[in-house]
Design a protein around this motif. Structure first.
Motif, PDB file in Angstrom:
ATOM      1  N   LEU A 153      41.013  18.427  -8.052  1.00 48.87           N
ATOM      2  CA  LEU A 153      41.556  19.769  -8.441  1.00 48.87           C
ATOM      3  C   LEU A 153      40.458  20.295  -9.168  1.00 48.87           C
ATOM      4  N   GLY A 154      40.201  21.551  -8.953  1.00 46.41           N
ATOM      5  CA  GLY A 154      39.253  22.467  -9.652  1.00 46.41           C
ATOM      6  C   GLY A 154      37.791  22.297  -9.123  1.00 46.41           C
ATOM      7  N   ALA A 155      37.350  23.190  -8.477  1.00 49.66           N
ATOM      8  CA  ALA A 155      36.116  23.235  -8.030  1.00 49.66           C
ATOM      9  C   ALA A 155      34.967  23.864  -8.754  1.00 49.66           C
ATOM     10  N   GLY A 156      35.260  23.531 -10.122  1.00 47.49           N
ATOM     11  CA  GLY A 156      34.142  24.211 -11.127  1.00 47.49           C
ATOM     12  C   GLY A 156      32.955  23.531 -10.947  1.00 47.49           C
ATOM     13  N   MET A 157      32.082  23.330 -11.900  1.00 57.14           N
ATOM     14  CA  MET A 157      30.969  22.464 -12.254  1.00 57.14           C
ATOM     15  C   MET A 157      31.177  21.103 -11.853  1.00 57.14           C
ATOM     16  N   MET A 158      32.202  20.564 -12.892  1.00 54.13           N
ATOM     17  CA  MET A 158      32.705  19.110 -12.546  1.00 54.13           C
ATOM     18  C   MET A 158      33.153  18.833 -11.252  1.00 54.13           C
ATOM     19  N   GLY A 159      34.253  19.315 -10.816  1.00 52.57           N
ATOM     20  CA  GLY A 159      34.953  19.343  -9.568  1.00 52.57           C
ATOM     21  C   GLY A 159      33.985  19.024  -8.638  1.00 52.57           C
ATOM     22  N   HIS A 201      36.412   9.576 -16.429  1.00 51.64           N
ATOM     23  CA  HIS A 201      35.656  10.929 -17.112  1.00 51.64           C
ATOM     24  C   HIS A 201      34.254  10.659 -16.795  1.00 51.64           C
ATOM     25  N   PHE A 202      33.894  11.821 -15.794  1.00 50.16           N
ATOM     26  CA  PHE A 202      32.193  11.715 -15.409  1.00 50.16           C
ATOM     27  C   PHE A 202      31.532  12.617 -16.503  1.00 50.16           C
ATOM     28  N   PHE A 203      30.142  12.586 -16.310  1.00 45.80           N
ATOM     29  CA  PHE A 203      29.330  13.081 -16.975  1.00 45.80           C
ATOM     30  C   PHE A 203      28.560  14.220 -16.429  1.00 45.80           C
ATOM     31  N   GLU A 259      41.663  15.043 -11.163  1.00 40.02           N
ATOM     32  CA  GLU A 259      41.747  16.501 -11.633  1.00 40.02           C
ATOM     33  C   GLU A 259      40.476  17.125 -12.754  1.00 40.02           C
ATOM     34  N   ALA A 260      40.188  18.197 -12.294  1.00 41.21           N
ATOM     35  CA  ALA A 260      38.942  18.825 -13.084  1.00 41.21           C
ATOM     36  C   ALA A 260      39.174  20.273 -13.260  1.00 41.21           C
ATOM     37  N   VAL A 261      40.242  20.609 -13.553  1.00 41.33           N
ATOM     38  CA  VAL A 261      40.546  22.138 -14.038  1.00 41.33           C
ATOM     39  C   VAL A 261      40.350  22.302 -15.247  1.00 41.33           C
ATOM     40  N   LEU A 284      38.905  19.621  -1.512  1.00 39.94           N
ATOM     41  CA  LEU A 284      38.622  20.351  -2.869  1.00 39.94           C
ATOM     42  C   LEU A 284      39.282  21.590  -3.104  1.00 39.94           C
ATOM     43  N   ILE A 285      40.331  21.499  -4.150  1.00 42.92           N
ATOM     44  CA  ILE A 285      41.129  22.540  -4.458  1.00 42.92           C
ATOM     45  C   ILE A 285      40.875  23.165  -5.711  1.00 42.92           C
ATOM     46  N   ASP A 286      41.024  24.828  -5.496  1.00 42.43           N
ATOM     47  CA  ASP A 286      40.855  25.412  -6.499  1.00 42.43           C
ATOM     48  C   ASP A 286      42.081  26.585  -6.360  1.00 42.43           C
ATOM     49  N   ARG A 287      41.991  27.624  -7.345  1.00 44.65           N
ATOM     50  CA  ARG A 287      43.018  28.447  -7.377  1.00 44.65           C
ATOM     51  C   ARG A 287      43.413  29.290  -6.198  1.00 44.65           C
ATOM     52  N   ASP A 288      42.170  29.752  -5.657  1.00 41.81           N
ATOM     53  CA  ASP A 288      42.151  30.494  -4.402  1.00 41.81           C
ATOM     54  C   ASP A 288      41.013  29.790  -3.342  1.00 41.81           C
ATOM     55  N   ASN A 343      39.847  14.145 -15.287  1.00 42.18           N
ATOM     56  CA  ASN A 343      38.622  14.254 -15.960  1.00 42.18           C
ATOM     57  C   ASN A 343      38.256  15.056 -17.357  1.00 42.18           C
ATOM     58  N   THR A 344      39.454  14.929 -17.930  1.00 40.09           N
ATOM     59  CA  THR A 344      39.474  15.662 -19.300  1.00 40.09           C
ATOM     60  C   THR A 344      38.565  14.885 -20.307  1.00 40.09           C
ATOM     61  N   SER A 345      37.716  15.819 -21.037  1.00 36.88           N
ATOM     62  CA  SER A 345      36.929  15.198 -22.098  1.00 36.88           C
ATOM     63  C   SER A 345      37.457  15.118 -23.486  1.00 36.88           C
TER      64      SER A 345
HETATM   65  P1  NAD Z   1      34.694  25.033 -14.884  1.00 30.28           P
HETATM   66  O1  NAD Z   1      35.182  25.991 -15.663  1.00 30.28           O
HETATM   67  O2  NAD Z   1      33.435  24.837 -14.196  1.00 30.28           O
HETATM   68  O3  NAD Z   1      35.879  24.551 -13.641  1.00 30.28           O
HETATM   69  C1  NAD Z   1      37.222  24.583 -13.807  1.00 30.28           C
HETATM   70  C2  NAD Z   1      37.685  25.001 -12.344  1.00 30.28           C
HETATM   71  O4  NAD Z   1      39.140  24.944 -12.259  1.00 30.28           O
HETATM   72  C3  NAD Z   1      37.462  26.237 -12.028  1.00 30.28           C
HETATM   73  O5  NAD Z   1      36.849  26.286 -10.812  1.00 30.28           O
HETATM   74  C4  NAD Z   1      38.859  26.999 -12.025  1.00 30.28           C
HETATM   75  O6  NAD Z   1      38.920  27.873 -11.151  1.00 30.28           O
HETATM   76  C5  NAD Z   1      39.654  25.930 -11.591  1.00 30.28           C
HETATM   77  N1  NAD Z   1      41.217  26.067 -11.953  1.00 30.28           N
HETATM   78  C6  NAD Z   1      41.684  26.651 -12.968  1.00 30.28           C
HETATM   79  N2  NAD Z   1      43.036  26.552 -12.602  1.00 30.28           N
HETATM   80  C7  NAD Z   1      43.272  25.996 -11.436  1.00 30.28           C
HETATM   81  C8  NAD Z   1      44.450  25.423 -10.693  1.00 30.28           C
HETATM   82  N3  NAD Z   1      45.619  25.867 -11.196  1.00 30.28           N
HETATM   83  N4  NAD Z   1      44.200  24.955  -9.611  1.00 30.28           N
HETATM   84  C9  NAD Z   1      42.964  24.425  -9.074  1.00 30.28           C
HETATM   85  N5  NAD Z   1      41.771  24.944  -9.618  1.00 30.28           N
HETATM   86  C10 NAD Z   1      42.164  25.660 -11.011  1.00 30.28           C
HETATM   87  O7  NAD Z   1      34.952  23.630 -15.936  1.00 30.28           O
HETATM   88  P2  NAD Z   1      34.230  22.106 -15.873  1.00 30.28           P
HETATM   89  O8  NAD Z   1      33.111  22.162 -16.676  1.00 30.28           O
HETATM   90  O9  NAD Z   1      33.988  21.640 -14.376  1.00 30.28           O
HETATM   91  O10 NAD Z   1      35.166  21.268 -16.652  1.00 30.28           O
HETATM   92  C11 NAD Z   1      36.596  20.619 -15.965  1.00 30.28           C
HETATM   93  C12 NAD Z   1      37.052  19.610 -16.496  1.00 30.28           C
HETATM   94  O11 NAD Z   1      36.028  18.593 -16.842  1.00 30.28           O
HETATM   95  C13 NAD Z   1      37.402  19.915 -17.811  1.00 30.28           C
HETATM   96  O12 NAD Z   1      38.586  19.199 -18.039  1.00 30.28           O
HETATM   97  C14 NAD Z   1      36.267  19.284 -18.763  1.00 30.28           C
HETATM   98  O13 NAD Z   1      36.771  19.180 -19.988  1.00 30.28           O
HETATM   99  C15 NAD Z   1      36.040  18.324 -18.163  1.00 30.28           C
HETATM  100  N6  NAD Z   1      34.722  17.867 -18.315  1.00 30.28           N
HETATM  101  C16 NAD Z   1      33.719  18.641 -18.648  1.00 30.28           C
HETATM  102  C17 NAD Z   1      32.359  18.066 -18.737  1.00 30.28           C
HETATM  103  C18 NAD Z   1      31.076  19.114 -18.809  1.00 30.28           C
HETATM  104  O14 NAD Z   1      30.053  18.881 -19.353  1.00 30.28           O
HETATM  105  N7  NAD Z   1      31.195  20.392 -18.355  1.00 30.28           N
HETATM  106  C19 NAD Z   1      32.040  16.875 -18.663  1.00 30.28           C
HETATM  107  C20 NAD Z   1      33.045  15.875 -18.423  1.00 30.28           C
HETATM  108  C21 NAD Z   1      34.363  16.336 -18.470  1.00 30.28           C
END
Ligand code: NAD
Length: 740
Positions: free
Chosen positions: A330-336, A466-468, A409-411, A352-356, A443-445
């Protein structure tokens, strides 16, 4: 003969196939060396044997090196060495001595010996090859050769430091050995380490051809008039190399690595001696290295502990092994996106799920760029790349989650959002055929797992995974048990982490869990120093000299200043009156407000030129705190060094006291793989054990008096100091480790 099979062909070539029974990869055991000695003796005395080819019967490669388990586990203790001046019967010496003796027997057996390397040859495996007169290597995708001993606090002690130097010259050999560099086939050929590279399957024939046609039974260094490439230390050019190498190694290792220093000594002294004396010098320095606390701790952590954790030693017993086939991220950002990539790499299908759909596809594009890079570097075939990408399904449709074995979950880091997506995802996850067995990982930090678990329909199936960052590179995954997480869920989370070839450590639920909890104080201590007037360059130089990959201010830039400001303000909010502000935090908050976010936008403590190249300190820093201490003295550097390392170590001790972590192996491995804690120490609690708990407490008391309560030793440390206990002594899980 147990470990070698021999077969004499019509031309009188004895094919010796190395194949240690019951192992997937060959290592040099005591038995293997005894067999090899018997082979060397046969070559010497049997007139029918005209030459020999040594190869391996394993599909995994040739040999991964000496068998450390045997070497350090007492199998060698009974062997004495007459040339050891102190008459020490050290196991390591006996093994190194014997290895050197056997390899030398082989090298001087009077018959030509060729080695047919059918894949990986590392450490003692390559050392054996170097003792052969001719080396053929195949060009398999996983083939590599090298002497990586330095990575576990040792240096090549089976003749490698002497032979490689004589073969390719002191400069190239020292570079290779001090970095523990491994060479791919074509690089090994151009470096002059092997004579020939051939297609897979043709190694033995090529080696036999050499024996039949050229077959020279005398090693290069045993020939009269042999000149070492680049000259030895007595040669003016050679002396120059040592002066340069010395300066370089000092700069890189800051005297933290006795192995590097001993390697230099062994090579320098060895090159001035005839070969047989040189390998004795090598053995002596090798044993000296083996006895250092750094080598002992590094071997324990980098070799034994990583191997044990990599096999899931923290996995609860009695739960059947699982094999996840599909994960929903859940969440296709940097971590997802990173999590999707490493999962698909292990053959797991990923939803791989995101908002759209567009945001989900963007995450998949990130995987595409990672795949492209891997292919262009020859690390992945085009077919594997395509298969990996085919496994990733980007979507915004939550119904596709059904049928997954787990959710990660990585939103965004936002409690309400995480609660909402947990409910939405679970509504799909806990239906259909996986309804009973699936689990949910977050994957909350920073948010407590037990708090997020409240949104779950079944908290026993809820866990922190919890990934890094960056996920594709960082090997550690922290698995966090919530209050209600079941053993079964923990086991499944570990199975998933092992399947994606990461190293799991299991920790309990607490603010920042384990890794970030210990790492953040390192950066905070950097801020303290900055606010006290230490010049930023001084802080970072000494920071790096501790063995950390970067100094604290550079590290803050890498992590991102806005993220650190957010973490600080949330910590302050959560702790209320108990929060003690960090000097400098306001200044950093202002930098963020002014658009200085760290390396990610090229502006932080340092300016990062857009075109690449070296960073330079941001001149505006001195307006915030004017540097008053700019010159280092040994005392000053030692004080900073202690502050930066001990603030992390005392935090780790608090984690033990609070039960956040309970296994010293996990604490050590976690510190090194999670945030790059000084590798020479073998890890954060190995550092305390090496200092000695009583001395550590004493030094912490001094730091507390000078700098404040953040250094105050927890009661646990005082108790351990009073009883003379170490972390490995008190918390060591040796039985579990043996069973693992
Ligand atoms: P990010 O902002 O790059 O990605 C978050 C993603 O979640 C975005 O693509 C966003 O569109 C998506 N999202 C938001 N609402 C959503 C929904 N309702 N359904 C699906 N997707 C949704 O953030 P990130 O850096 O990838 O971090 C994600 C999580 O990982 C956070 O909880 C963060 O604390 C944790 N984390 C981050 C790191 C880091 O170094 N960045 C390390 C370990 C853990």
């Amino acid at each position: 003969m147990e470990c070698f099979k021999t077969e004499l062909d019509a031309d009188g070539i004895l094919l010796c196939t190395f194949d240690v029974p019951g192992k997937t990869m060959n290592t040099f055991t005591k038995q293997a060396l005894a067999d090899l000695l018997a082979i060397a003796e046969r070559a010497k005395t049997d007139a029918e044997v005209k030459g020999m080819v040594i190869t391996s019967g394993k599909t995994t490669g040739f040999c991964a090196g000496a068998d450390l388990e045997e070497m350090l586990g007492g199998a060698w203790e009974a062997k004495s060495d007459p040339s050891d001046p102190e008459g020490a019967l050290k196991a390591g010496f006996a093994a190194a001595f014997e290895m050197n003796r056997v390899y030398r027997q082989l090298e001087t057996c009077g018959k030509p010996v060729a080695v047919a390397l059918n894949g990986l040859a590392l450490g003692g495996g390559l050392e054996l090859a170097l003792a052969c007169h001719y080396r053929v290597l195949n060009d398999g995708p996983k083939t590599q050769v090298g002497l990586p001993e330095i990575k576990i606090g040792l240096f090549p002690g089976g003749g490698g430091s002497q032979r490689l130097t004589r073969l390719i010259g002191a400069q190239a050999a020292l570079m290779a050995m001090s970095e523990g560099k491994s060479f791919k086939p074509k690089d090994a050929l151009s470096a002059g380490i092997v004579h020939e590279v051939v297609p897979v399957g043709q190694e033995v024939e090529a080696a036999k051809t050499w024996i039949r046609t050229k077959g020279d039974p005398v090693a290069l260094w045993d020939k009269k008039d042999y000149k070492i490439p680049g000259g030895g230390p007595y040669h003016p050019a050679g002396a120059q190399i040592f002066i340069m190498a010395n300066a370089l190694l000092r700069k890189q290792s800051y005297g933290n690595y006795p192995a590097v220093v001993n390697l230099m000594r062994a090579v320098y002294e060895g090159l001035q001696l005839p070969f047989d004396s040189a390998i004795k010098v090598e053995s002596r320095y090798f044993v000296n290295t083996l006895q250092t606390p750094q080598a002992k701790a590094m071997i324990r952590t980098f070799f034994f502990s990583m191997q044990q954790l990599g096999k899931g030693s923290g996995r609860p017993a009695g739960v059947e092994k699982t094999d996840p086939k599909q994960v929903a991220v859940l969440g296709a950002g940097m971590m997802g996106a990173g999590i999707a990539y490493v999962s698909a790499q292990a053959g797991i299908r990923v939803i791989l799920i995101d908002r759209d759909d567009a945001a989900a596809s963007k995450g998949k594009s990130h995987c595409e760029s990672l795949v492209k890079k891997a292919v262009s570097r020859g690390k992945m075939t085009q077919e594997k790349a395509q298969a990996l990408l085919d496994l990733i399904v980007p979507t915004s449709d939550y119904t596709q989650i059904a049928g997954s074995d787990l959710v990660v979950e990585a939103v965004f880091e936002n409690t309400e959002l995480k609660e909402k997506v947990t409910k939405d995802a679970e509504a799909q996850l806990y239906t259909g055929d996986k309804a009973e067995t699936a689990i949910f990982g977050t994957n909350t930090s920073t948010i407590p797992i037990s708090l997020l678990a409240k949104a779950s329909v079944d908290a026993s199936k809820f866990i922190g995974i919890h990934f890094f960052s960056p996920v594709d590179k960082m090997m550690l995954v922290e698995i966090i048990r919530g209050k209600e997480t079941s053993d079964e869920t923990l086991a499944k989370a570990i199975d998933y982490v092992l399947k994606i070839r990461k190293t799991p450590i299991v920790v309990n639920d607490a603010r920042f869990f384990y890794a970030n909890r210990c790492f953040i104080p390192f950066t905070a201590e950097g801020l303290h120093l900055w606010a006290e007037g230490y010049a930023p360059a001084l802080i970072d130089n000494v920071g790096r000299a501790t063995g950390m990959p970067r100094g604290p201010l550079e590290m803050m830039d890498d992590v991102a200043l806005d993220l650190l400001v957010k973490i600080t303000s949330e910590t302050a909010k959560a702790m209320g009156d108990a929060y003690v502000p960090i000097p400098g935090e306001k200044e950093v908050a202002q930098m963020v407000a002014d658009g200085r976010l760290g390396r990610k936008n090229g502006k932080g403590f340092y300016d990062y030129p857009e075109a690449g190249g070296n960073k330079s300190l941001w001149p505006g820093l001195s307006d915030k705190f004017a540097p008053t201490i700019t010159d280092s003295t040994p005392e000053l550097a030692e004080d900073i060094r202690k502050r930066l390392l001990y603030i992390q170590a005392v935090t780790a001790a608090r984690c033990f006291e609070e039960g956040v972590i309970s296994d010293p192996r996990e604490a050590d491995v976690g510190s090194i793989l999670g945030w790059g804690f000084a590798p020479w120490s073998g890890g954060i609690v190995s550092l305390i054990d090496a200092i000695g708990t009583a001395k550590f407490v004493e030094e912490l008391d001094e730091l507390t008096a000078k700098y404040g309560d953040r250094f105050a030793p927890p009661q646990l440390l005082r108790d351990m100091a009073a009883k003379g206990e170490t972390f490995y002594g008190r918390f060591g899980k040796t039985d579990a480790a043996k069973a693992a």
